[in-house]
Design a protein around this motif. Structure first.
Motif, short mmCIF file in Angstrom:
data_model
loop_
_atom_site.label_atom_id
_atom_site.label_comp_id
_atom_site.label_asym_id
_atom_site.label_seq_id
_atom_site.Cartn_x
_atom_site.Cartn_y
_atom_site.Cartn_z
N LEU A 28 1.05 40.68 -49.22
CA LEU A 28 0.73 40.16 -50.67
C LEU A 28 0.70 38.72 -50.58
O LEU A 28 0.07 38.02 -51.59
N ILE A 29 1.71 38.04 -50.15
CA ILE A 29 1.68 36.50 -50.11
C ILE A 29 0.43 35.96 -49.45
O ILE A 29 0.03 34.94 -50.04
N PRO A 35 -2.06 45.08 -50.43
CA PRO A 35 -1.06 44.85 -49.28
C PRO A 35 0.14 45.87 -49.40
O PRO A 35 0.39 46.31 -48.26
N LEU A 36 0.36 46.33 -50.52
CA LEU A 36 1.58 47.51 -50.55
C LEU A 36 1.24 48.78 -50.11
O LEU A 36 2.03 49.32 -49.29
N TYR A 37 0.08 49.12 -50.10
CA TYR A 37 -0.42 50.14 -49.74
C TYR A 37 -0.66 50.27 -48.23
O TYR A 37 -0.50 51.32 -47.39
N VAL A 38 -1.18 49.10 -47.73
CA VAL A 38 -1.29 48.73 -46.24
C VAL A 38 0.26 48.87 -45.48
O VAL A 38 0.43 49.68 -44.57
N GLY A 39 0.95 48.28 -46.05
CA GLY A 39 2.37 48.19 -45.74
C GLY A 39 2.96 49.74 -45.66
O GLY A 39 3.68 50.03 -44.88
N TRP A 73 11.71 45.81 -56.82
CA TRP A 73 12.82 44.60 -56.86
C TRP A 73 12.35 43.22 -56.06
O TRP A 73 12.67 42.24 -56.37
N VAL A 74 11.50 43.51 -55.20
CA VAL A 74 10.72 42.25 -54.43
C VAL A 74 9.72 41.71 -54.96
O VAL A 74 9.87 40.36 -54.91
N LEU A 75 8.94 42.18 -55.78
CA LEU A 75 7.72 41.61 -56.41
C LEU A 75 8.20 40.61 -57.46
O LEU A 75 7.53 39.15 -57.49
N PRO A 76 9.35 41.05 -58.36
CA PRO A 76 9.51 39.76 -59.40
C PRO A 76 10.25 38.69 -58.56
O PRO A 76 10.22 37.29 -59.04
N SER A 80 9.03 34.85 -58.78
CA SER A 80 9.84 33.80 -59.41
C SER A 80 9.58 32.61 -58.64
O SER A 80 10.11 31.31 -59.04
N PHE A 81 9.75 32.93 -57.23
CA PHE A 81 9.42 31.65 -56.36
C PHE A 81 8.15 31.04 -56.14
O PHE A 81 7.72 30.31 -55.43
N GLY A 82 7.24 31.79 -56.90
CA GLY A 82 5.81 31.10 -56.90
C GLY A 82 4.79 31.50 -55.78
O GLY A 82 4.05 30.89 -55.37
N LEU A 83 5.44 32.62 -55.07
CA LEU A 83 4.83 32.95 -53.70
C LEU A 83 3.66 33.93 -53.86
O LEU A 83 2.89 33.99 -53.04
N LEU A 84 3.27 34.43 -55.05
CA LEU A 84 2.30 35.27 -55.32
C LEU A 84 1.05 34.44 -55.83
O LEU A 84 1.23 33.84 -56.70
N PRO A 85 -0.17 34.84 -54.89
CA PRO A 85 -1.25 34.14 -55.62
C PRO A 85 -1.83 34.37 -56.84
O PRO A 85 -2.19 35.78 -57.11
#
Length: 133
Positions: A28-29, A35-39, A73-76, A80-85
């Motif tokens: 995802l990053i 990405p979550l479905y591949v995971g 829980w992980v996505l927010p 919040s850390f600005g890691l999601l493009p």
């Protein structure tokens, strides 16, 4: 590592969970599609490794359910850390849209985990049969 003769369904699901959540978060990053479905699929492969295909599917589906609950829980945290493009310009969804997306995401994650579980158990059983002959 010697495979256990009969692995617990929960132990197999948690084994897949250890692979699924970090793999999905990293993909995802990095900006990979779905990405979550591949995971979830990769976690399902690990969950079904030492089980027969029917139990492998159940372990993968259980892993997908657990993976979804942790991903929520992980996505927010990642956002919040600005890691999601591209997460800066996303408008707030309505409650109806959010519920539909959550149900669809949960369903897809359970099915991809189950598919990975079937594949993982099938491949392991096929390799095991080749070694025995």
């Amino acid at each position: 590592m010697t495979p256990p003769s009969q692995k617990s369904l929960w132990a197999a699901a948690f084994e897949g969970l250890v692979v699924s959540v970090p793999a999905g978060a990293i993909l995802l990053i990095l900006g990979f599609p779905f990405p979550l479905y591949v995971g979830a699929f990769l976690g399902g492969v690990f969950a079904g490794r030492f089980l027969n295909p029917k139990l492998g599917a159940f372990a993968g589906a259980l892993m997908g359910l657990l993976s979804f609950s942790i991903d929520v829980w992980v996505l927010p945290l990642l956002a919040s850390f600005g890691l999601l493009p591209g997460s800066e310009n996303v408008p707030e969804p309505t409650v109806e849209v959010l519920l539909i997306v959550l149900v669809l995401a949960l369903t897809f994650e359970i099915f991809t985990g189950a598919a990975g579980g079937v594949l993982g158990s099938y491949l392991t059983n096929k390799i095991k049969r080749k070694e025995e002959s």
